[in-house]
Design a protein around this motif. Structure first.
Motif, PDB file in Angstrom:
ATOM      1  N   THR B  29     -36.394 -32.273  53.031  1.00  0.00           N
ATOM      2  CA  THR B  29     -36.848 -33.554  52.447  1.00  0.00           C
ATOM      3  C   THR B  29     -38.013 -34.116  53.298  1.00  0.00           C
ATOM      4  O   THR B  29     -39.004 -34.614  52.635  1.00  0.00           O
ATOM      5  CB  THR B  29     -35.861 -34.615  52.735  1.00  0.00           C
ATOM      6  N   ALA B  30     -38.118 -33.827  54.629  1.00  0.00           N
ATOM      7  CA  ALA B  30     -39.516 -34.430  55.420  1.00  0.00           C
ATOM      8  C   ALA B  30     -40.699 -33.525  55.016  1.00  0.00           C
ATOM      9  O   ALA B  30     -41.656 -33.939  54.688  1.00  0.00           O
ATOM     10  CB  ALA B  30     -39.390 -34.052  56.703  1.00  0.00           C
ATOM     11  N   LYS B  31     -40.317 -32.067  54.648  1.00  0.00           N
ATOM     12  CA  LYS B  31     -41.295 -31.136  54.249  1.00  0.00           C
ATOM     13  C   LYS B  31     -41.780 -31.513  52.847  1.00  0.00           C
ATOM     14  O   LYS B  31     -43.133 -31.125  52.670  1.00  0.00           O
ATOM     15  CB  LYS B  31     -40.915 -29.850  54.393  1.00  0.00           C
ATOM     16  N   ILE B  32     -40.929 -31.972  52.056  1.00  0.00           N
ATOM     17  CA  ILE B  32     -41.480 -32.273  50.816  1.00  0.00           C
ATOM     18  C   ILE B  32     -42.545 -33.215  50.686  1.00  0.00           C
ATOM     19  O   ILE B  32     -43.522 -33.098  50.212  1.00  0.00           O
ATOM     20  CB  ILE B  32     -40.518 -32.995  49.858  1.00  0.00           C
ATOM     21  N   ARG B  33     -42.541 -34.207  51.571  1.00  0.00           N
ATOM     22  CA  ARG B  33     -43.606 -35.360  51.767  1.00  0.00           C
ATOM     23  C   ARG B  33     -44.915 -34.576  52.308  1.00  0.00           C
ATOM     24  O   ARG B  33     -45.892 -34.854  51.700  1.00  0.00           O
ATOM     25  CB  ARG B  33     -42.990 -36.372  52.801  1.00  0.00           C
ATOM     26  N   ARG B  34     -44.694 -33.692  53.179  1.00  0.00           N
ATOM     27  CA  ARG B  34     -46.088 -33.080  53.677  1.00  0.00           C
ATOM     28  C   ARG B  34     -46.481 -32.297  52.581  1.00  0.00           C
ATOM     29  O   ARG B  34     -47.873 -32.362  52.445  1.00  0.00           O
ATOM     30  CB  ARG B  34     -45.707 -32.309  54.786  1.00  0.00           C
ATOM     31  N   ALA B  35     -45.784 -31.668  51.989  1.00  0.00           N
ATOM     32  CA  ALA B  35     -46.271 -30.642  50.904  1.00  0.00           C
ATOM     33  C   ALA B  35     -46.956 -31.517  49.606  1.00  0.00           C
ATOM     34  O   ALA B  35     -47.912 -31.284  49.387  1.00  0.00           O
ATOM     35  CB  ALA B  35     -45.158 -29.789  50.270  1.00  0.00           C
ATOM     36  N   THR B  36     -46.269 -32.591  49.520  1.00  0.00           N
ATOM     37  CA  THR B  36     -46.911 -33.833  48.483  1.00  0.00           C
ATOM     38  C   THR B  36     -48.197 -34.155  48.878  1.00  0.00           C
ATOM     39  O   THR B  36     -49.179 -34.301  48.186  1.00  0.00           O
ATOM     40  CB  THR B  36     -46.090 -34.624  48.153  1.00  0.00           C
ATOM     41  N   GLU B  37     -48.238 -34.384  50.192  1.00  0.00           N
ATOM     42  CA  GLU B  37     -49.484 -34.905  50.757  1.00  0.00           C
ATOM     43  C   GLU B  37     -50.534 -33.946  50.742  1.00  0.00           C
ATOM     44  O   GLU B  37     -51.881 -34.107  50.267  1.00  0.00           O
ATOM     45  CB  GLU B  37     -49.546 -35.280  52.257  1.00  0.00           C
ATOM     46  N   ARG B  38     -50.363 -32.748  50.885  1.00  0.00           N
ATOM     47  CA  ARG B  38     -51.321 -31.787  50.700  1.00  0.00           C
ATOM     48  C   ARG B  38     -51.862 -31.635  48.933  1.00  0.00           C
ATOM     49  O   ARG B  38     -53.012 -31.403  48.907  1.00  0.00           O
ATOM     50  CB  ARG B  38     -50.929 -30.343  51.192  1.00  0.00           C
ATOM     51  N   ILE B  39     -51.098 -31.605  48.183  1.00  0.00           N
ATOM     52  CA  ILE B  39     -51.323 -31.748  47.021  1.00  0.00           C
ATOM     53  C   ILE B  39     -52.138 -32.940  46.407  1.00  0.00           C
ATOM     54  O   ILE B  39     -53.340 -32.722  45.908  1.00  0.00           O
ATOM     55  CB  ILE B  39     -50.161 -31.797  45.877  1.00  0.00           C
ATOM     56  N   VAL B  40     -51.921 -34.078  47.121  1.00  0.00           N
ATOM     57  CA  VAL B  40     -52.724 -35.310  46.838  1.00  0.00           C
ATOM     58  C   VAL B  40     -54.040 -34.866  47.559  1.00  0.00           C
ATOM     59  O   VAL B  40     -55.166 -35.491  46.725  1.00  0.00           O
ATOM     60  CB  VAL B  40     -51.890 -36.375  47.368  1.00  0.00           C
ATOM     61  N   ALA B  41     -54.200 -34.466  48.839  1.00  0.00           N
ATOM     62  CA  ALA B  41     -55.620 -34.149  49.306  1.00  0.00           C
ATOM     63  C   ALA B  41     -56.414 -33.265  48.262  1.00  0.00           C
ATOM     64  O   ALA B  41     -57.580 -33.488  48.437  1.00  0.00           O
ATOM     65  CB  ALA B  41     -55.328 -33.485  50.572  1.00  0.00           C
ATOM     66  N   ALA B  42     -55.797 -32.294  47.791  1.00  0.00           N
ATOM     67  CA  ALA B  42     -56.379 -31.208  47.032  1.00  0.00           C
ATOM     68  C   ALA B  42     -56.817 -31.824  45.496  1.00  0.00           C
ATOM     69  O   ALA B  42     -57.729 -31.268  44.947  1.00  0.00           O
ATOM     70  CB  ALA B  42     -55.392 -30.137  46.926  1.00  0.00           C
ATOM     71  N   THR B  43     -56.284 -33.009  45.088  1.00  0.00           N
ATOM     72  CA  THR B  43     -56.389 -33.570  43.888  1.00  0.00           C
ATOM     73  C   THR B  43     -57.734 -33.993  43.458  1.00  0.00           C
ATOM     74  O   THR B  43     -58.372 -33.437  42.493  1.00  0.00           O
ATOM     75  CB  THR B  43     -55.536 -34.650  43.546  1.00  0.00           C
ATOM     76  N   PRO B  44     -58.700 -34.635  44.293  1.00  0.00           N
ATOM     77  CA  PRO B  44     -59.844 -34.895  44.128  1.00  0.00           C
ATOM     78  C   PRO B  44     -60.882 -33.886  43.777  1.00  0.00           C
ATOM     79  O   PRO B  44     -61.756 -33.910  42.860  1.00  0.00           O
ATOM     80  CB  PRO B  44     -60.425 -36.025  45.381  1.00  0.00           C
ATOM     81  N   TYR B  45     -60.855 -32.918  44.554  1.00  0.00           N
ATOM     82  CA  TYR B  45     -61.552 -31.546  44.274  1.00  0.00           C
ATOM     83  C   TYR B  45     -61.397 -31.093  43.126  1.00  0.00           C
ATOM     84  O   TYR B  45     -62.319 -30.839  42.276  1.00  0.00           O
ATOM     85  CB  TYR B  45     -61.321 -30.422  45.443  1.00  0.00           C
ATOM     86  N   ALA B  46     -59.937 -30.883  42.835  1.00  0.00           N
ATOM     87  CA  ALA B  46     -59.720 -30.090  41.326  1.00  0.00           C
ATOM     88  C   ALA B  46     -60.225 -31.149  40.263  1.00  0.00           C
ATOM     89  O   ALA B  46     -60.773 -30.353  39.266  1.00  0.00           O
ATOM     90  CB  ALA B  46     -58.379 -29.932  41.357  1.00  0.00           C
TER      91      ALA B  46
END
Lengths: 142, 329
Positions: B29-46
């Motif tokens: 559950t904690a790691k889902i959050r981290r994974a989501t944060e990484r997706i979020v960080a990658a979003t502006p570029y994409a």
């Protein structure tokens, strides 16, 4: 005081830098180019090189090493979308040197026309440019 | 009658397994959050990349990049299979692998060969066991995908594609539809047919069927996604002012230079998406394991109590019987 432009440096992993600056320079496809407020809309691919962000014209520059991607300006805003980008302060010649050696070893093991070799060569180029930029900076060429 | 000590042992063992699965659930559950944060960080570029490509593609007269060229007939396909490094995530890996295997078999039947790029230990092991040749493999990065990994895959498939070694590139991965559900997705990434932004980690279904912790995780990731969109908007606003841009070296060349980056971004996103899905799948699997353990403990406790009660009853009967025998004397 001249007007400021906003500047964003974006990498696939996230936003590396976002802020305001008076002058920004970037390594465009046909040579280095600088931008100030109200410059003509411009877009170019990036070469390996340094993006310099100056808060004030005569002040110190915040330097980023970038490679790949593009730079886009519309007169008020500069967007640098780079495949590689790293804060110059975080560049470490020793680490880059190590990477180059590692990749050269890999390259030696691969056949000339192997599709993987392309990536390895790119990595070597990128780290070479990092070392070069860092050395220039240390010498104070900037 | 079951031995009291044996039952007690069973209960203890189930209890300790439950503790492990519950911990794993919380970690996931904690790691889902981290994974989501990484997706979020990658979003502006994409987002910015897609917008710019759309703008340029509209200007470019006859785009001639080899990456846009659709080939017919297709003789060889490169497939990128993204799995996790670790198991204990329910059907997460087997679903992707089954889909990929089916695809390969179907293409084989048509006489089309497949080159495999395996990401994650589970994929490597699977193809090794099936004795299918793997062109390129990555391990130990599934939970934390590195950009260099997607870059290596991208440069390799692009090179193969331009040299006409392969005529199509397909990626298989688990798309994290929401925190609880993953959907096996296959996408053609080469030739580039249409430039679009693939939304990931987005809530598509109502979360009513989710339990408490999933709801919190879902709410957190939804908030992050919303935040990402607003910040992405500011990043890409330069291209909205559709003035007359000066392109250097030229519109077509800029397009050519950016397409590989776009392919790379697609692969990177698939990796991030899969990483988020892995944690989601593990959380779900561990949640049901914990629930099962709880149920088992309560059943076993009931059996234990019944057995103990039975033993006590037997003892009382014996004592009463013994006392009665003494009185009679």
């Amino acid at each position: 005081m001249a007007q400021l432009m906003t500047c964003d440096i974006v990498t696939p992993e996230g936003l590396l830098f976002s802020g305001e600056a008076e002058y920004i320079s970037a390594p465009a496809a046909e040579g280095g180019i600088g931008f100030m407020y109200q410059c003509a809309p411009f877009m170019s691919t990036l070469k390996n090189g340094a993006v310099r962000v100056k808060k004030t014209m005569n002040g110190d520059a915040h330097t980023f090493a970038v490679g790949g991607g593009y730079v886009e300006v519309d007169g008020r805003k500069v967007v640098v979308l780079a495949s590689h980008a790293i804060d110059m302060e975080k560049v470490d010649i020793a680490i880059s040197q190590e990477r180059i050696e590692l990749n050269e070893q890999r390259l030696a093991e691969l056949a000339e026309d192997d599709s993987r070799a392309v990536f390895v060569r790119q990595e070597i180029d990128w780290h070479r440019s990092l070392i070069e930029l860092k050395q220039d900076e240390n010498k104070g060429v900037v | 009658m079951p031995n009291l000590r044996d039952i007690k042992k069973r209960i203890n063992s189930v209890e300790s397994t439950k503790q492990i699965t519950r911990t794993m659930e919380m970690v996931a559950t904690a790691k889902i959050r981290r994974a989501t944060e990484r997706i979020v960080a990658a979003t502006p570029y994409a987002l910015a990349m897609v917008e710019v490509l759309e703008a340029i593609a509209a200007r470019s007269a006859g785009a001639v990049s080899p990456l846009l060229e659709v080939r017919d007939p297709i003789k060889r396909i490169a497939i990128i299979v993204i799995t996790s490094d670790r198991g204990l995530a329910g059907g997460f890996n087997s679903n992707v692998l089954r889909a990929a295997d089916k695809f390969i078999a179907a293409k084989r039947a048509e006489g089309i060969e497949c080159d495999i790029v395996a990401c994650g230990k589970k994929a490597i092991g699977y193809f090794k066991y099936r004795k299918l040749p793997v062109e390129l493999s990555f391990k130990d990065q599934s939970a934390d995908p590195q950009l260099s990994q997607s870059r290596e895959i991208a440069t390799m498939v692009i090179d193969s594609y331009t040299k006409e070694k392969v005529d199509q590139v397909v990626v298989f991965y688990n798309h994290a539809k929401n925190v609880a559900d993953q959907v096996v997705t296959s996408e053609v990434i080469l030739p580039v047919e249409k430039v679009e932004y693939h939304e990931i980690g987005e809530e598509e279904e109502s979360t009513t069927h989710l339990d408490e912790s999933a709801k919190t995780a879902a709410a957190a990731s939804a908030a992050l996604m919303a935040e990402a969109k607003s910040s992405a908007h500011t990043v890409s606003s330069a291209s909205e002012a559709q003035g007359d841009f000066d392109y250097e070296p030229s519109v077509d060349e800029v397009l050519d230079a950016l397409l590989p980056s776009y392919v790379e971004t697609r692969i990177f996103h698939a990796l991030l998406d899969s990483a988020a899905g892995e944690q989601g799948a593990r959380r779900k699997a561990m949640k049901s394991a914990t629930d099962n353990a709880t149920e088992m403990v309560s059943t076993l406790t009931r059996v234990y109590n019944r057995a103990r009660q039975g033993a006590i009853t037997t003892e009382i009967t014996e004592i009463v019987g013994g006392a009665a025998a003494l009185e009679e004397e």
